[in-house]
Scaffold this active site. Structure first.
Site, PDB file in Angstrom:
ATOM      1  N   HIS A   1      21.876  68.763  91.005  1.00 52.96           N
ATOM      2  CA  HIS A   1      22.767  67.634  90.710  1.00 52.96           C
ATOM      3  C   HIS A   1      22.436  66.436  91.600  1.00 52.96           C
ATOM      4  O   HIS A   1      23.284  65.925  92.353  1.00 52.96           O
ATOM      5  CB  HIS A   1      24.236  68.046  90.889  1.00 52.96           C
ATOM      6  CG  HIS A   1      25.177  67.208  90.054  1.00 52.96           C
ATOM      7  ND1 HIS A   1      26.348  67.687  89.513  1.00 52.96           N
ATOM      8  CD2 HIS A   1      25.119  65.905  89.667  1.00 52.96           C
ATOM      9  CE1 HIS A   1      26.970  66.731  88.847  1.00 52.96           C
ATOM     10  NE2 HIS A   1      26.240  65.638  88.927  1.00 52.96           N
TER      11      HIS A   1
ATOM     12  N   GLU B   1      28.709  74.953  89.812  1.00 58.10           N
ATOM     13  CA  GLU B   1      27.956  74.257  90.853  1.00 58.10           C
ATOM     14  C   GLU B   1      28.633  74.485  92.200  1.00 58.10           C
ATOM     15  O   GLU B   1      29.851  74.354  92.296  1.00 58.10           O
ATOM     16  CB  GLU B   1      27.878  72.759  90.541  1.00 58.10           C
ATOM     17  CG  GLU B   1      27.096  72.467  89.266  1.00 58.10           C
ATOM     18  CD  GLU B   1      26.959  70.974  88.962  1.00 58.10           C
ATOM     19  OE1 GLU B   1      27.501  70.149  89.732  1.00 58.10           O
ATOM     20  OE2 GLU B   1      26.303  70.637  87.961  1.00 58.10           O
TER      21      GLU B   1
ATOM     22  N   ARG C   1      26.725  66.611  82.214  1.00 57.64           N
ATOM     23  CA  ARG C   1      27.536  67.690  82.777  1.00 57.64           C
ATOM     24  C   ARG C   1      27.123  68.993  82.114  1.00 57.64           C
ATOM     25  O   ARG C   1      26.836  69.044  80.921  1.00 57.64           O
ATOM     26  CB  ARG C   1      29.034  67.444  82.549  1.00 57.64           C
ATOM     27  CG  ARG C   1      29.647  66.367  83.433  1.00 57.64           C
ATOM     28  CD  ARG C   1      29.633  66.756  84.909  1.00 57.64           C
ATOM     29  NE  ARG C   1      30.376  65.811  85.732  1.00 57.64           N
ATOM     30  CZ  ARG C   1      29.858  64.728  86.292  1.00 57.64           C
ATOM     31  NH1 ARG C   1      28.575  64.434  86.069  1.00 57.64           N
ATOM     32  NH2 ARG C   1      30.582  63.935  87.059  1.00 57.64           N
TER      33      ARG C   1
END
Length: 333
Positions: free
Chosen positions: A289, A270, A242
């Site tokens: 991601h 994000e 993360r």
């Protein structure tokens, strides 16, 4: 046995739930689905859950609120066809007889493969070399070198399903692996062939550092300027965990110096804004991601959960069972 499949998103259901999974589940359970394409909230779940023995969830499924748990009079097991169950249940579920299981082990294999891919991409500076080629530059064999992966010292921050897979995948490269974790006992570290050490020591000794901790209040911002400054020149930082675990401003400042490299799959914000400085730095490779995107593995998530429900129905041990201790270590968001 009667099972509710609480996956309403049509695209996600198409991806995760082929007809073969329905056929497998139907061999030992009645199967009902929520209506695809229509909202299915926690209130809706509370209204319907009372008649079911099992519930299968995934990304976007509603939270089991106290009201839903109170009405789940028959519910014996929740199977989550995704990774962290923190968006589906709260810790109060463990005060009930309901078992919780997750396909996190399947998804972890995808993220581990992405991690090693980013290690190789960064260690070989694939983005930088591709950019130089587009500018008309060519390599000089007797002058140019790359970090490479074989024989290097790799430091892993955090120990869980993903890092266990990474350790296995790295074995053919003959690397030495350092590990910072409070959850890996010395005998298990020895069995895995890794060396336990402190966080700062890991950053000082590693050629490549890979982040695998869960994002919790304790780990948020745990990697900052002090740790990054300890990386040797030419070292590589990989983050598929993360973004908030690494202080992004400190990382950006360190990358500006051109001293280290980074390959990043996760960020503070994000989606990452297209004008973010990280995207313009030549020594940073950023991807959106994608760690859990392995198509074949993603399609196995609900298949694994159906197998878990079958194991549960037969009184066998659940392979992906989530315990209270495990739950407290999960990324909450």
């Amino acid at each position: 046995m009667k099972t509710l499949v609480a996956i309403a998103d049509p695209g996600l259901r198409e991806l995760l739930w082929p007809e073969s999974v329905t056929i497998k589940l139907a061999t030992f359970s009645e199967v009902d689905f929520v209506t695809a394409g229509e909202p299915f909230t926690s209130d809706d779940l509370a209204e319907r859950i009372g008649e079911y023995d099992a519930c299968i969830t995934s990304w976007g499924s509603p939270l089991f609120t106290p009201e839903a748990l109170a009405r789940a009079e028959r519910l014996k097991v929740i199977g989550h066809g995704a990774g962290s169950v923190a968006s589906i249940v709260r810790e109060d579920v463990f005060a009930t007889p309901i078992a919780v299981t997750s396909a996190n082990g399947v998804l972890a294999l995808s993220t581990a493969e992405c991690t090693v891919s980013l290690m190789l991409a960064g260690a070989w500076d694939l983005a930088g070399n591709a950019a130089r080629l587009k500018r008309g530059e060519w390599s000089v064999p007797f002058r140019d070198t790359v970090l490479g992966l074989t024989g290097r010292v790799v430091g892993l921050v955090g120990y869980g399903e993903i890092s266990k897979h990474v350790i296995k995948m790295l074995k053919p490269f003959g690397v030495r692996i350092l590990l910072y974790s409070g959850y890996c006992p010395p005998d298990e570290a020895a069995e895995q062939g890794v060396e336990l050490c402190g966080l700062n020591e890991l950053f000082e000794r590693s050629d490549i550092v890979s982040i695998h901790s869960s994002w919790t209040p304790r780990t948020e911002g745990m990697i900052g300027a002090e740790q990054l400054s300890r990386l040797r020149d030419g070292a590589l930082l990989v983050n598929t965990a993360r973004g908030a675990i690494v202080q992004e401003r400190a990382l950006t400042e360190e990358l500006r110096k051109g001293r280290i490299y980074a390959t990043l799959d996760v960020f503070d914000r994000e989606p990452l804004p297209p004008d973010h400085e990280l995207l313009s730095l030549p020594n940073a490779l950023c991807v959106p991601h994608i760690g859990g995107f392995h198509g074949l593995l993603k399609r196995r998530l609900c298949d694994f959960i159906v197998d878990e429900l079958h194991r549960f129905a037969k009184g066998e041990e659940l392979l992906g069972r989530v315990t209270p201790d495990h739950y407290r270590r999960l990324t909450p968001r």
